[in-house]
Design a protein around this motif. Structure first.
Motif, PDB file in Angstrom:
ATOM      1  N   LEU A 299      -6.204  11.479 -26.350  1.00  0.00           N
ATOM      2  CA  LEU A 299      -4.863  10.658 -26.483  1.00  0.00           C
ATOM      3  C   LEU A 299      -4.928   9.644 -25.300  1.00  0.00           C
ATOM      4  CD1 LEU A 299      -2.357  13.142 -27.432  1.00  0.00           C
ATOM      5  CD2 LEU A 299      -3.773  12.198 -28.892  1.00  0.00           C
ATOM      6  N   ILE A 300      -4.492   8.559 -25.704  1.00  0.00           N
ATOM      7  CA  ILE A 300      -4.478   7.307 -24.805  1.00  0.00           C
ATOM      8  C   ILE A 300      -3.043   7.060 -25.021  1.00  0.00           C
ATOM      9  CG2 ILE A 300      -4.920   5.196 -23.999  1.00  0.00           C
ATOM     10  CD1 ILE A 300      -7.713   5.603 -25.185  1.00  0.00           C
ATOM     11  N   LEU A 301      -1.902   7.449 -24.228  1.00  0.00           N
ATOM     12  CA  LEU A 301      -0.626   7.116 -24.367  1.00  0.00           C
ATOM     13  C   LEU A 301      -0.343   5.666 -23.739  1.00  0.00           C
ATOM     14  CD1 LEU A 301       0.970  10.600 -23.253  1.00  0.00           C
ATOM     15  CD2 LEU A 301       0.247  10.067 -25.282  1.00  0.00           C
ATOM     16  N   SER A 302       0.546   5.181 -24.731  1.00  0.00           N
ATOM     17  CA  SER A 302       1.023   3.794 -24.379  1.00  0.00           C
ATOM     18  C   SER A 302       2.518   3.504 -24.783  1.00  0.00           C
ATOM     19  CB  SER A 302       0.129   2.837 -24.906  1.00  0.00           C
ATOM     20  OG  SER A 302       0.127   2.689 -26.330  1.00  0.00           O
ATOM     21  N   ASN A 303       3.195   2.611 -24.061  1.00  0.00           N
ATOM     22  CA  ASN A 303       4.470   2.125 -24.667  1.00  0.00           C
ATOM     23  C   ASN A 303       4.248   1.119 -25.613  1.00  0.00           C
ATOM     24  OD1 ASN A 303       6.283   3.816 -22.658  1.00  0.00           O
ATOM     25  ND2 ASN A 303       4.906   2.714 -21.182  1.00  0.00           N
ATOM     26  N   TYR A 304       5.110   1.268 -26.661  1.00  0.00           N
ATOM     27  CA  TYR A 304       5.072   0.143 -27.796  1.00  0.00           C
ATOM     28  C   TYR A 304       6.435   0.547 -28.584  1.00  0.00           C
ATOM     29  CZ  TYR A 304       3.265   3.834 -30.982  1.00  0.00           C
ATOM     30  OH  TYR A 304       2.828   5.160 -31.723  1.00  0.00           O
ATOM     31  N   ASN A 305       6.487  -0.661 -29.453  1.00  0.00           N
ATOM     32  CA  ASN A 305       7.637  -0.735 -30.390  1.00  0.00           C
ATOM     33  C   ASN A 305       7.434   0.010 -31.607  1.00  0.00           C
ATOM     34  OD1 ASN A 305       9.483  -2.203 -32.488  1.00  0.00           O
ATOM     35  ND2 ASN A 305      10.583  -2.108 -30.544  1.00  0.00           N
ATOM     36  N   LEU A 306       8.013   1.188 -32.057  1.00  0.00           N
ATOM     37  CA  LEU A 306       7.427   1.995 -33.426  1.00  0.00           C
ATOM     38  C   LEU A 306       7.929   1.049 -34.374  1.00  0.00           C
ATOM     39  CD1 LEU A 306       6.498   4.490 -34.543  1.00  0.00           C
ATOM     40  CD2 LEU A 306       8.789   5.438 -34.506  1.00  0.00           C
ATOM     41  N   ASN A 307       8.969   0.403 -34.466  1.00  0.00           N
ATOM     42  CA  ASN A 307       9.545  -0.539 -35.580  1.00  0.00           C
ATOM     43  C   ASN A 307       8.419  -1.557 -36.008  1.00  0.00           C
ATOM     44  OD1 ASN A 307      11.946   0.284 -33.624  1.00  0.00           O
ATOM     45  ND2 ASN A 307      13.190  -0.447 -35.484  1.00  0.00           N
ATOM     46  N   GLN A 308       7.927  -2.298 -35.066  1.00  0.00           N
ATOM     47  CA  GLN A 308       6.825  -3.015 -35.060  1.00  0.00           C
ATOM     48  C   GLN A 308       5.531  -2.444 -35.861  1.00  0.00           C
ATOM     49  OE1 GLN A 308       7.270  -6.626 -34.951  1.00  0.00           O
ATOM     50  NE2 GLN A 308       5.349  -6.421 -36.164  1.00  0.00           N
ATOM     51  N   GLU A 309       5.227  -1.307 -35.185  1.00  0.00           N
ATOM     52  CA  GLU A 309       4.112  -0.542 -35.661  1.00  0.00           C
ATOM     53  C   GLU A 309       4.116  -0.189 -37.128  1.00  0.00           C
ATOM     54  OE1 GLU A 309       0.201   1.314 -35.753  1.00  0.00           O
ATOM     55  OE2 GLU A 309       1.260  -0.505 -34.722  1.00  0.00           O
ATOM     56  N   LEU A 310       5.338   0.295 -37.504  1.00  0.00           N
ATOM     57  CA  LEU A 310       5.724   0.533 -39.065  1.00  0.00           C
ATOM     58  C   LEU A 310       5.852  -0.642 -39.741  1.00  0.00           C
ATOM     59  CD1 LEU A 310       8.440   3.448 -38.619  1.00  0.00           C
ATOM     60  CD2 LEU A 310       5.794   3.719 -38.927  1.00  0.00           C
ATOM     61  N   GLU A 311       6.177  -1.583 -39.417  1.00  0.00           N
ATOM     62  CA  GLU A 311       6.317  -2.884 -40.302  1.00  0.00           C
ATOM     63  C   GLU A 311       4.603  -3.375 -40.592  1.00  0.00           C
ATOM     64  OE1 GLU A 311       8.149  -4.743 -41.839  1.00  0.00           O
ATOM     65  OE2 GLU A 311      10.332  -4.083 -40.905  1.00  0.00           O
ATOM     66  N   ASN A 312       3.656  -3.159 -39.483  1.00  0.00           N
ATOM     67  CA  ASN A 312       2.501  -3.579 -39.568  1.00  0.00           C
ATOM     68  C   ASN A 312       1.809  -2.684 -40.647  1.00  0.00           C
ATOM     69  OD1 ASN A 312       2.851  -5.621 -37.896  1.00  0.00           O
ATOM     70  ND2 ASN A 312       2.024  -4.326 -36.052  1.00  0.00           N
ATOM     71  N   ILE A 313       2.132  -1.357 -40.385  1.00  0.00           N
ATOM     72  CA  ILE A 313       1.420  -0.272 -41.292  1.00  0.00           C
ATOM     73  C   ILE A 313       1.765  -0.700 -42.832  1.00  0.00           C
ATOM     74  CG2 ILE A 313       1.453   1.934 -42.289  1.00  0.00           C
ATOM     75  CD1 ILE A 313       1.642   2.849 -39.191  1.00  0.00           C
ATOM     76  N   LYS A 314       3.121  -1.028 -43.002  1.00  0.00           N
ATOM     77  CA  LYS A 314       3.646  -1.194 -44.508  1.00  0.00           C
ATOM     78  C   LYS A 314       2.955  -2.520 -44.984  1.00  0.00           C
ATOM     79  CE  LYS A 314       8.084  -2.180 -46.806  1.00  0.00           C
ATOM     80  NZ  LYS A 314       7.682  -3.564 -47.118  1.00  0.00           N
ATOM     81  N   SER A 315       2.919  -3.535 -44.155  1.00  0.00           N
ATOM     82  CA  SER A 315       2.467  -4.736 -44.561  1.00  0.00           C
ATOM     83  C   SER A 315       0.861  -4.802 -44.982  1.00  0.00           C
ATOM     84  CB  SER A 315       2.578  -5.705 -43.575  1.00  0.00           C
ATOM     85  OG  SER A 315       4.000  -5.976 -43.286  1.00  0.00           O
ATOM     86  N   THR A 316       0.191  -3.839 -43.951  1.00  0.00           N
ATOM     87  CA  THR A 316      -1.354  -3.624 -44.398  1.00  0.00           C
ATOM     88  C   THR A 316      -1.644  -2.901 -45.681  1.00  0.00           C
ATOM     89  OG1 THR A 316      -1.597  -3.646 -42.188  1.00  0.00           O
ATOM     90  CG2 THR A 316      -3.365  -2.778 -43.545  1.00  0.00           C
ATOM     91  N   TYR A 317      -0.608  -2.008 -46.051  1.00  0.00           N
ATOM     92  CA  TYR A 317      -1.068  -0.979 -47.171  1.00  0.00           C
ATOM     93  C   TYR A 317       0.024  -1.082 -48.409  1.00  0.00           C
ATOM     94  CZ  TYR A 317      -4.202   1.371 -44.020  1.00  0.00           C
ATOM     95  OH  TYR A 317      -5.120   1.625 -43.208  1.00  0.00           O
TER      96      TYR A 317
END
Length: 454
Positions: A299-317
């Protein structure tokens, strides 16, 4: 030493020790109480004799004429002496004899042969006119009948102790046999299971909670081994099928190209490459599904915005869902920042979305959601698809477990998706919760115990 012998020996020692202790205490208490009672009776008797002598002496005008207390003294084992008002002896019945001695546990040492005396003043009209002295031996109050009574009581206690001992030994034999026989049966059953015999466990209830719980544990172990054996067989079948399909495709295309049926152009080579990638992904997923901690998954832990990540996943798929006439929506009502392994969490979410897409009919709805409570972060995928039978829910996170083999073959499922999600979430110290109603849909939640950092 066998358990049965140890139990019998332990029970026997406990019973014998208890009986000896109780008997000694009982004999001590009874002896003391009985002795006190006899001494009180003796004191009353001496007072009665003294009163009788005093009355006769006073009525005879302080004369010993007609005195004859020898018989009373002999019967009672005492000496009666009468003194006048000047302290001179004017009557004696003679030396008392020992009686009632040498019986039972009340037999005394030579100290019991010491002559003791007790004095009673003779009072007439408020004036001392003489004195009655009664001499007696220690424990002379132990009459023949008292000694016989006490000996009988002693024998009764000993007899009762022997009977209690025999009853205790019989009970200990029965209890020891019941416990040891049950444990021996359990041991034999466990040995039989280790040899691969998984036939039903047939051990009678003992009404002993711990033994019955052990029996239940053995039966549970047997059922789990049966389940694991079934999973191993399905594992071999599933993995061979999942690997055989792309390998067969690759082999077919290569042979066709060699025979000149297909041209070795980009399209055909790309198709072969896709099948190779499919095999690689299957092998990688299988490997990752066994990695249950941070070190194994790297695991490589990092700080990020979950909202943006979920938006990216939705847009991709989203295009894949639209192509299959399925609705993908995102529900998230707050800004959530997390410290997680971004790529692993993305992989887990995609696996959950892929499962929902495969088992949701055309026109169905899939929702990707995320929210926080006071201590946890919950990321979930909710669909209104075919659902999972209740009997399969406890097993869907097992590697290569398939709810319906024929249905999975049609959808291309490998049975590794949820196992991989489980590995990723556990590596983040979280848990995966599956809720489902057959023909009504499924809810899959990833719950992270460590609160996300803002």
């Amino acid at each position: 030493m066998s358990l049965k012998r140890k139990l019998i020996l332990g029970f026997s020692i406990a019973i014998v020790s208890s009986l000896i202790l109780v008997s000694l205490i009982s004999m001590f208490i009874i002896n003391e109480r009985f002795q006190n009672y006899l001494e009180e009776e003796q004191a009353i008797k001496f007072k009665t004799i003294s009163d009788e002598v005093s009355t006769l002496y006073i009525n005879n005008n302080y004369s010993t004429s007609g005195f004859n207390f020898d018989r009373i003294a002999t019967n009672e084992g005492i000496e009666i002496t009468l003194l006048d008002e000047n302290g001179n002896s004017i009557y004696t019945s003679g030396t008392p004899r020992m009686r009632g001695m040498g019986r039972g546990i009340m037999q005394r040492s030579s100290q019991s042969e010491i002559l003791k005396t007790i004095n009673f003043d003779i009072i007439d009209s408020g004036r001392k006119v003489g004195q009655v002295i009664i001499g007696y031996y220690n424990y002379s109050y132990i009459t023949e009948s008292a000694s016989i009574f006490f000996s009988t009581l002693q024998r009764s206690i000993i007899l009762a102790g022997i009977i209690a001992l025999l009853i205790g030994l019989v009970i200990s034999l029965l209890v020891s046999k019941k416990i040891s026989d049950s444990l021996l049966h359990i041991k034999n059953t466990a040995y039989r299971i280790t040899k691969g015999d998984l036939s039903p466990v047939n051990i009678k209830k003992t009404k002993i909670t711990e033994v019955d719980e052990l029996t239940g544990s053995i039966d549970y172990l047997r059922s789990e081994l049966i389940n694991q054996d079934r999973i191993r067989k399905e594992y071999a079948q599933n993995i061979s099928h999942d690997l055989r399909t792309p390998l067969t495709t690759i082999k077919t295309y290569i042979e066709a190209i060699q025979d000149g049926i297909y041209e070795p152009n980009n399209d055909n080579l790309s198709l072969i490459g896709e099948e190779i990638d499919r095999v690689n992904k299957l092998v990688e997923d299988l490997k990752n599904s066994y990695n249950m901690n941070k070190e194994d998954l790297g695991l490589i832990l990092s700080n990020y915005n979950l909202n943006q990540e979920l938006e990216n996943i939705k847009s991709t798929y989203e295009s894949i869902f639209i192509k299959e006439s399925k609705n993908l929506t995102l529900e998230i009502n707050e800004n959530i920042n997390v410290k997680l392994d971004k790529s692993k969490i993305r992989e887990a979410i995609i696996n959950l979305l892929d499962n929902s897409r495969k088992y949701t009919s055309s026109g169905g709805n899939i929702t990707l959601t995320a929210y926080r409570n006071k201590s946890d972060l919950i990321v979930g995928v909710i669909d209104d698809g075919v659902g999972i039978p209740s009997k399969d829910i406890p097993h869907v996170k097992n590697r290569l477990y398939r709810v319906d083999s024929s249905r999975n073959k049609s959808t291309g499922g490998s049975g590794l998706g949820l196992a991989l999600v489980e590995s990723i979430v556990k590596a983040h110290d979280g848990q995966v919760v599956i809720e489902s109603d057959e023909n009504r849909g499924t809810k899959a939640f990833m719950i992270f115990k460590i609160p996300p950092r803002e």
